[in-house]
Design a protein around this motif. Structure first.
Motif: not given
Length: 216
Positions: A179-184
């Motif tokens: 499970r991945t999540m983009p973080v800006s």
């Protein structure tokens, strides 16, 4: 909030600060996919919500890097000893958001309960600001669960308002069981370089891989 003044005569970033505020005002943004598999599973197992855990962990790690805690009080630059997460409360009834903040505490369960208390108290408070009296050490952090993005850059029409970071996460993606999540991450170049942001993401991923070290 503890404010420690910066002595510009000895500050290693003095010349960079002048350059990136006076000669070439610059900020920069990077977006990184982080693996939240272990932390997401641990939170599910312990019946915790992901969003407040995300707020806690990011704030904890940011507060360990002084480059991300520079503010100006009057004409004086200085370091804070910690930050307060300022985030948006989403209203399901009309799909609007309201500004919120929850005081940071180094103990996860204490912060988690404070978040739940704030959410319960202000959930029905509509308008641009739900919880008033936001402290001076507040930084912007959010999570957009409806969209997985490759890049997210917050813009202001008045230039970069301060030197604290702005952080936005996006929708999860699941691939090959991970499970991945983009973080800006957006920051003023006057106070930090790419190296400092890369250090944050390295520490962030290490913490996400080992939730037993901070999820008490």
């Amino acid at each position: 909030m503890t404010f420690t003044p910066i002595d510009l005569n000895t500050w290693p970033r003095r010349d960079y600060f002048y350059y990136f505020t006076k000669m070439m005002p610059t900020g920069f943004n990077v977006t990184v996919d982080v693996d939240v598999t272990a932390t997401y599973a641990a939170l599910k197992e312990t019946n915790h919500k992901f969003f407040p855990a995300y707020l806690y962990l990011v704030t904890k790690l940011i507060s360990q890097q002084p480059e991300f805690m520079v503010i100006r009080q009057g004409e004086q630059l200085g370091y804070l000893d910690h930050l307060t997460p300022s985030y948006s409360l989403f209203h399901e009834d009309d799909h609007t958001i309201s500004g919120m903040w929850t005081a940071y505490d180094p103990d996860f369960e204490t912060f988690y309960q404070a978040y739940l208390d704030d959410a319960a108290k202000y959930q029905d408070q509509h308008g641009a600001v739900a919880k008033p009296d936001q402290p001076a050490d507040a930084y912007m952090i959010n999570l957009m669960p409806w969209l997985h993005f490759n890049s997210y850059t917050p813009l202001t029409f008045n230039g970069l308002p301060n030197y604290l970071p702005t952080i936005e996460a996006g929708q999860f993606q699941i691939k090959d069981g991970r499970r991945t999540m983009p973080v800006s991450f957006t920051i003023h170049h006057a106070v930090a370089d790419g190296y400092h942001v890369s250090q944050f993401f390295e520490h962030f991923q290490q913490a996400l891989n080992a939730p037993e070290n901070w999820l008490n």
